[in-house]
Design an enzyme around this catalytic site. Structure first.
Site, PDB file in Angstrom:
ATOM      1  N   TYR A   1      -4.499  -9.971  -0.607  1.00  0.00           N
ATOM      2  CA  TYR A   1      -3.032  -9.645  -1.407  1.00  0.00           C
ATOM      3  C   TYR A   1      -2.108 -10.749  -1.948  1.00  0.00           C
ATOM      4  O   TYR A   1      -1.797 -11.400  -0.976  1.00  0.00           O
ATOM      5  CB  TYR A   1      -2.028  -8.435  -0.549  1.00  0.00           C
ATOM      6  CG  TYR A   1      -1.025  -7.842  -1.380  1.00  0.00           C
ATOM      7  CD1 TYR A   1      -1.147  -6.757  -2.196  1.00  0.00           C
ATOM      8  CD2 TYR A   1       0.172  -8.429  -1.631  1.00  0.00           C
ATOM      9  CE1 TYR A   1      -0.383  -6.268  -3.109  1.00  0.00           C
ATOM     10  CE2 TYR A   1       1.095  -7.966  -2.304  1.00  0.00           C
ATOM     11  CZ  TYR A   1       1.034  -7.063  -3.016  1.00  0.00           C
ATOM     12  OH  TYR A   1       1.637  -6.191  -4.146  1.00  0.00           O
TER      13      TYR A   1
ATOM     14  N   TYR B   1       0.349   1.679   3.009  1.00  0.00           N
ATOM     15  CA  TYR B   1       1.430   0.570   2.607  1.00  0.00           C
ATOM     16  C   TYR B   1       2.218   0.267   3.612  1.00  0.00           C
ATOM     17  O   TYR B   1       2.826  -0.625   3.804  1.00  0.00           O
ATOM     18  CB  TYR B   1       2.310   1.319   1.474  1.00  0.00           C
ATOM     19  CG  TYR B   1       1.617   1.369   0.223  1.00  0.00           C
ATOM     20  CD1 TYR B   1       0.335   0.820   0.038  1.00  0.00           C
ATOM     21  CD2 TYR B   1       2.225   1.893  -0.995  1.00  0.00           C
ATOM     22  CE1 TYR B   1      -0.184   0.795  -1.228  1.00  0.00           C
ATOM     23  CE2 TYR B   1       1.659   1.685  -2.177  1.00  0.00           C
ATOM     24  CZ  TYR B   1       0.474   1.321  -2.478  1.00  0.00           C
ATOM     25  OH  TYR B   1      -0.150   1.535  -3.784  1.00  0.00           O
TER      26      TYR B   1
HETATM   27  C1  LIG Z   1       1.238  -0.922  -5.615  1.00  0.00           C
HETATM   28  S1  LIG Z   1       1.168   0.183  -7.100  1.00  0.00           S
HETATM   29  C2  LIG Z   1      -0.418   0.812  -7.092  1.00  0.00           C
HETATM   30  C3  LIG Z   1      -0.794   0.716  -8.607  1.00  0.00           C
HETATM   31  C4  LIG Z   1      -0.398   1.699  -9.322  1.00  0.00           C
HETATM   32  N1  LIG Z   1      -0.786   2.900  -9.141  1.00  0.00           N
HETATM   33  C5  LIG Z   1      -0.163   1.390 -10.933  1.00  0.00           C
HETATM   34  O1  LIG Z   1      -0.547   2.005 -11.622  1.00  0.00           O
HETATM   35  O2  LIG Z   1       0.538   0.081 -11.095  1.00  0.00           O
HETATM   36  C6  LIG Z   1       1.928   1.281  -6.124  1.00  0.00           C
HETATM   37  C7  LIG Z   1       2.474   2.518  -7.193  1.00  0.00           C
HETATM   38  O3  LIG Z   1       1.313   3.327  -7.273  1.00  0.00           O
HETATM   39  C8  LIG Z   1       1.751   4.857  -7.330  1.00  0.00           C
HETATM   40  N2  LIG Z   1       0.832   5.364  -5.950  1.00  0.00           N
HETATM   41  C9  LIG Z   1       0.354   4.754  -5.082  1.00  0.00           C
HETATM   42  N3  LIG Z   1      -0.368   5.320  -4.227  1.00  0.00           N
HETATM   43  C10 LIG Z   1       0.297   6.671  -4.512  1.00  0.00           C
HETATM   44  C11 LIG Z   1      -0.001   7.927  -3.549  1.00  0.00           C
HETATM   45  N4  LIG Z   1      -0.648   7.986  -2.513  1.00  0.00           N
HETATM   46  N5  LIG Z   1       0.733   9.035  -4.235  1.00  0.00           N
HETATM   47  C12 LIG Z   1       1.463   8.963  -5.270  1.00  0.00           C
HETATM   48  N6  LIG Z   1       1.705   7.742  -5.996  1.00  0.00           N
HETATM   49  C13 LIG Z   1       0.868   6.536  -5.613  1.00  0.00           C
HETATM   50  C14 LIG Z   1       3.206   4.894  -7.355  1.00  0.00           C
HETATM   51  O4  LIG Z   1       3.663   5.041  -8.253  1.00  0.00           O
HETATM   52  C15 LIG Z   1       3.248   3.651  -6.486  1.00  0.00           C
HETATM   53  O5  LIG Z   1       4.730   3.244  -6.939  1.00  0.00           O
END
Ligand SMILES: C[S@@+](CC[C@H](N)C(=O)[O-])C[C@H]1O[C@@H](n2cnc3c(N)ncnc32)[C@H](O)[C@@H]1O
Ligand SMILES: [Zn+2]
Ligand SMILES: [Zn+2]
Ligand SMILES: [Zn+2]
Ligand SMILES: [Zn+2]
Length: 355
Positions: free
Chosen positions: A217, A322
């Site tokens: 990461y 996370y």
């Molecule tokens: C580190 S980012 C991961 C990449 C993200 N999906 C993107 O489009 O950039 C984390 C975000 O992804 C979404 N996310 C990740 N895991 C999720 C889950 N299990 N349920 C709902 N949303 C999730 C949430 O919006 C979160 O704030």
């Protein structure tokens, strides 16, 4: 599977801009090359063997324009690596010695915790007598060396919070030393793809074995004060938290090393990172994040390394927890629930909320 435009330079942004990028790349204009996600990915040394691709078969979204792919951490203001005079490495005469407790790189390991010889490691030996000389030495490092599991993390570590100590550039061993798994880098081709309901996600383009290293990461390593400032500046405070990981594995208020007294440095992957920044959360994940140390003088900027904790099929989405299982009980959250993000991981072990 049909590829969308984002797999190619033509898909990076608007056609006009990409046209300019293609021309300037030919002319060697470094500034413009940096501006294009595809150009950033293509510049990685791992690009030929394990490329990163980007596809969107769901909607018209492209990757955030203010995001840049990097292939190593970027040290922010007020953060520095250890001075040359404090750096050290092991003096092992042969790469093989770096698996045993005599290797200086493994000196900080609690030997009882770390040692875990399994029959599997010695399955290639015909007789117990042939394996005996190896068994007599205390195996201490994090990986299997022999047999079908060579290079994979030992099962004992899947659930442990122990850091991984690896050999590094300052060691006498070669770059082929078995204790340089994270240093050698990602070997798996990954694909960033648009999910139905959670924005971008990451899937593997090859099967991955339980215990296999996937990637680090990455991000900007920033001071805790800067991390607090960024959290406060973020429109949705908790949203910022998903990109910030504290480098707190060695934080100890009693430490004699001022850099380890705390508060710890943090890694921010929101604006600069590798593909792992797009990995979504699951309450029943297939990856887990580990602290990995190279030079012991750099414990304050230790790596965050993602390893598979399950066998993963080609095409499967990669996920990690996370909060590494540490979230509060949702029963205590009455009244706060409307402010929280529902977890969409879909697992039977789902804890219902991301935060
Ligand atoms: C580190 S980012 C991961 C990449 C993200 N999906 C993107 O489009 O950039 C984390 C975000 O992804 C979404 N996310 C990740 N895991 C999720 C889950 N299990 N349920 C709902 N949303 C999730 C949430 O919006 C979160 O704030
Ligand atoms: Zn060594
Ligand atoms: Zn070594
Ligand atoms: Zn070493
Ligand atoms: Zn969940």
């Amino acid at each position: 599977m049909a590829k969308t435009k984002q797999d190619t330079p033509e898909g990076c942004a608007s056609l006009d801009k990409d046209f300019r990028e293609l021309i300037s790349a030919k002319q060697g204009n470094e500034d413009e090359k940096e501006d294009c996600h595809w150009c950033q990915l293509r510049s990685f040394t791992t690009h030929k063997a394990a490329p990163i691709t980007v596809v969107n078969e769901i909607d018209g979204q492209t990757l955030p324009q203010n995001f840049r792919f990097i292939n190593g951490v970027v040290l922010g203001a007020g953060v520095s690596a250890a001075d040359l005079s404090f750096r050290s490495g092991c003096t092992c005469g042969q790469d093989e010695d770096c698996q045993y407790s005599g290797c200086l790189c493994l000196a900080d390991l609690d030997q009882d915790e770390a040692s875990d010889d399994s029959a599997d490691d010695y399955s290639e030996f015909d007789t117990a007598a042939a394996a005996a000389p190896l068994l007599a030495r205390k195996k201490a490092y994090a990986y299997h060396i022999h047999g079908s599991k060579a290079g994979l993390l030992r099962s004992k570590l899947y659930t442990s919070k122990l850091p991984l100590y690896e050999c590094h550039q300052g060691c006498a061993c070669s770059s082929d030393c078995p204790n340089r798994v994270v240093e050698r880098g990602r070997t798996v081709p990954l694909q960033i793809f648009r999910t139905q309901d959670r924005g971008w996600g990451v899937r593997t383009q090859e099967s991955i074995k339980k215990g296999q290293f996937v990637d680090r990461y990455l991000g900007e390593v920033i001071t805790s004060a800067e991390a607090d400032r960024r959290r406060a500046a973020s429109v949705v405070y908790r949203r910022k938290d998903v990109y910030l990981f504290a480098l707190d594995k060695f934080t100890d208020p009693r430490s004699l090393d001022g850099r380890l007294k705390g508060p710890p440095l943090e890694v921010d992957g929101e604006f600069m990172s590798g593909p792992t920044r797009f990995i979504n959360h699951s309450c029943d994940p297939n990856l887990r994040i580990f602290a990995r140390v190279g030079d012991h003088a750099d414990k304050h900027i230790h790596d965050l390394a993602l390893f598979a904790i399950k066998d993963i099929q080609k095409g499967e989405e990669l996920t990690f927890d996370y909060v590494d299982g540490a979230s509060g009980d949702s029963e205590d959250l009455d009244g706060k629930m409307e402010d929280m993000t529902k977890c969409l991981c879909g697992s039977s072990k789902c804890r219902r909320f991301l935060w």
